[in-house]
Design an enzyme around this catalytic site. Sequence first.
Site, PDB file in Angstrom:
ATOM      1  N   LYS A 171       0.844  -1.205   0.000  1.00  0.00           N
ATOM      2  CA  LYS A 171       0.000   0.000   0.000  1.00  0.00           C
ATOM      3  C   LYS A 171       0.873   1.247   0.000  1.00  0.00           C
ATOM      4  CE  LYS A 171      -3.430   2.341   2.844  1.00  0.00           C
ATOM      5  NZ  LYS A 171      -4.333   2.287   3.993  1.00  0.00           N
ATOM      6  N   GLU A 174      10.482  -4.584   4.480  1.00  0.00           N
ATOM      7  CA  GLU A 174      10.547  -6.007   4.102  1.00  0.00           C
ATOM      8  C   GLU A 174      10.246  -6.173   2.619  1.00  0.00           C
ATOM      9  OE1 GLU A 174       8.893  -4.739   6.630  1.00  0.00           O
ATOM     10  OE2 GLU A 174       9.160  -5.937   8.448  1.00  0.00           O
ATOM     11  N   GLY A 198      -4.801  -1.793   5.018  1.00  0.00           N
ATOM     12  CA  GLY A 198      -4.045  -2.956   4.523  1.00  0.00           C
ATOM     13  C   GLY A 198      -4.740  -4.269   4.819  1.00  0.00           C
ATOM     14  N   ARG A 199      -5.238  -4.428   6.036  1.00  0.00           N
ATOM     15  CA  ARG A 199      -5.840  -5.704   6.423  1.00  0.00           C
ATOM     16  C   ARG A 199      -7.258  -5.869   5.869  1.00  0.00           C
ATOM     17  NH1 ARG A 199      -4.615  -2.343  10.451  1.00  0.00           N
ATOM     18  NH2 ARG A 199      -6.250  -1.446  11.774  1.00  0.00           N
ATOM     19  N   GLU A 213      -4.758  -6.551  14.764  1.00  0.00           N
ATOM     20  CA  GLU A 213      -4.212  -5.241  14.379  1.00  0.00           C
ATOM     21  C   GLU A 213      -5.313  -4.178  14.463  1.00  0.00           C
ATOM     22  OE1 GLU A 213      -2.448  -4.100  10.339  1.00  0.00           O
ATOM     23  OE2 GLU A 213      -0.630  -4.638  11.411  1.00  0.00           O
ATOM     24  N   HIS A 251      -5.587 -33.032  17.509  1.00  0.00           N
ATOM     25  CA  HIS A 251      -4.480 -33.889  17.965  1.00  0.00           C
ATOM     26  C   HIS A 251      -3.326 -33.064  18.507  1.00  0.00           C
ATOM     27  CE1 HIS A 251      -6.298 -37.601  16.514  1.00  0.00           C
ATOM     28  NE2 HIS A 251      -6.860 -36.803  15.616  1.00  0.00           N
ATOM     29  N   LYS A 268       9.416  -0.820  14.196  1.00  0.00           N
ATOM     30  CA  LYS A 268      10.011  -0.483  12.896  1.00  0.00           C
ATOM     31  C   LYS A 268      11.116   0.558  13.086  1.00  0.00           C
ATOM     32  CE  LYS A 268       5.783  -0.903  10.113  1.00  0.00           C
ATOM     33  NZ  LYS A 268       4.887  -0.177   9.252  1.00  0.00           N
TER      34      LYS A 268
HETATM   35  O1  F6P Z   1       3.196  -2.826   9.775  1.00  0.00           O
HETATM   36  C1  F6P Z   1       1.854  -3.066   9.643  1.00  0.00           C
HETATM   37  C2  F6P Z   1       1.362  -2.739   8.263  1.00  0.00           C
HETATM   38  O2  F6P Z   1       1.281  -1.368   8.120  1.00  0.00           O
HETATM   39  C3  F6P Z   1       0.033  -3.393   7.995  1.00  0.00           C
HETATM   40  O3  F6P Z   1      -1.030  -2.681   8.471  1.00  0.00           O
HETATM   41  C4  F6P Z   1       0.067  -3.543   6.525  1.00  0.00           C
HETATM   42  O4  F6P Z   1      -0.888  -4.465   6.085  1.00  0.00           O
HETATM   43  C5  F6P Z   1       1.486  -3.991   6.330  1.00  0.00           C
HETATM   44  O5  F6P Z   1       2.225  -3.248   7.265  1.00  0.00           O
HETATM   45  C6  F6P Z   1       2.041  -3.825   4.955  1.00  0.00           C
HETATM   46  O6  F6P Z   1       1.994  -2.496   4.543  1.00  0.00           O
HETATM   47  P1  F6P Z   1       2.175  -2.101   3.044  1.00  0.00           P
HETATM   48  O7  F6P Z   1       1.079  -2.720   2.246  1.00  0.00           O
HETATM   49  O8  F6P Z   1       2.136  -0.609   3.012  1.00  0.00           O
HETATM   50  O9  F6P Z   1       3.513  -2.618   2.571  1.00  0.00           O
END
Ligand code: F6P
Length: 550
Positions: A211, A217, A273-274, A359, A390, A514
């Site tokens: 987003k 990452e 995002g979620r 979240e 199990h 972060k």
């Molecule tokens: O760190 C949490 C977050 O902001 C989530 O809410 C989001 O889904 C995820 O990181 C990834 O964010 P992006 O889509 O901006 O890479």
Amino acid sequence: MNADGRTRLDQTPEWTALAKHREELGNLRLREVFAAHPDRGTAYTLRVGDLYIDYSKHLVTDDTLRLLRELAAATDVFGLRDAMFRGERINTTEDRAVLHTALRAPRDAVVEVDGENVVPAVHAVLDKMASFADRVRSGEWTGHTGKRIRTVVNVGIGGSDLGPAMAYEALRAFTDRDLAVRFVSNVDGSDLHEAIRDLDPAETLFIIASKTFTTIETVTNATSARTWLLNALDGGEAAVAKHFVALSTNAEKVADFGIDTANMFEFWDWVGGRYSYDSAIGLSLMIAIGPDRFREMLDGFRLVDDHFRTAPAESNVPLLLGLLGVWYGNFLGAQSHAVLPYSHYLSKFTAYLQQLDMESNGKYVGRDGREVQWQTGPVVWGTSGTNGQHAYYQLIHQGTKLIPADFIGFAEPVAELSDELGAQHDLLMANFFAQTQALAFGKTPDEVRSEGVPEELVPHKAFKGDHPTTTILARELTPSVLGQLVALYEHKVFVQGAIWNIDSFDQWGVELGKVLAKRVEPALTEGADVPGLDASSRALVATYRELRGR
Ligand code: F6P
């Protein structure tokens, strides 16, 4: 009183009435409740779309449910719901509208944000995704060397990974089996390594899903993926253009990364995002299942949106599920909530819900900026049910904790199973029904004794029961049913956030880690001094460097 002038939740008459009711109720015994109300197994059920919801095995009476609905009315859950659907900026800490429901609005709907109808843009992106997905699926879109795309790798994390990864798994039976989709999220290089080590770069399409397009990452993995591709294929920008597309709200950063914005699929800051896998973030899924099935899934979402928006409180399923969670979390001391799907295809569903729920509602500060004085979101956990039986079901059955659980199952196995494998479905579902029965009604010491069990073993083999469960049953796991399930949980989470008076749509709690990671990294790589680093972290960093031979 809250800082916003509203009566503090735990001081409202409705909350107090629930607390009193909980005392009067004592320990409700489900055996007794069912004996007294033989029709409970059908009376305490609701339907929404293709979902049949049984909530009879909950520790509630008609009075409990009425008092919970009164709490929902007092906290104006439906008022906030209407504000959300109207596009008001209910995400106050980020000053944003919350309009994931517009992602599944029909073409002719009007949903305005700041006076502008967003629906045409939603459908323009869906159409662009559909045309791209069709081209990849048909082989018309080729890689740089002219080879057809065989593997799509979605690179994203959090909401830009969990949703499409979960839905791809859930709808495997509806995918084009000649096209594989893999998901890379972890900044641990082994994730990308394992995802691409056996792939032919010439046949691989990377979807960079972010987003913000600033998530460390994702940008790191995307950069490594680009290097891997360019090491194998000559062609620079031209090769990148055929093997990289982006899903983002941030065109500038996408262009900076080197992806042509013509190959970018857009969404908007009013999609959290979620809450985003039914937006452009679902492109990998759409390529896998095709645009028609993706649209069927959106129809499923919409069906539950409409239900949530219009059904009266008494039959409103997301409201009911949200209220049951409030009952257990705030009045019976439950700390967690298990989600246990009896479908292997839903093996990632609970992990997806963890982000959606935790979240959203893992907050201790209320919308008024003050610390709340009541429990908020639960720990959400679980895996597919039979495997769980199990592993950890022992604790649910005979442990000391109250763990409300959702059981999700289907009457039909997926169509492509052979007769023999399809026949296993009844065994799967026998377990599904047996578990909620055992959890609710247990086994008395007398019943154990009557089986000739020696007296010293009777306490060990008895089950107290009264473990509450919701059963969600549908005929088949289709794209539409998946959409219905996800929307159901989205709105359940909404209901709870509204009652607890928290902003369910921000996530400031992930920021601190972060920021600290950025500060600590030079200490790991260069041994740089990090001012203010605590003694424990300092020693850990030193040991890490020593172990790495630095
Ligand atoms: O760190 C949490 C977050 O902001 C989530 O809410 C989001 O889904 C995820 O990181 C990834 O964010 P992006 O889509 O901006 O890479």
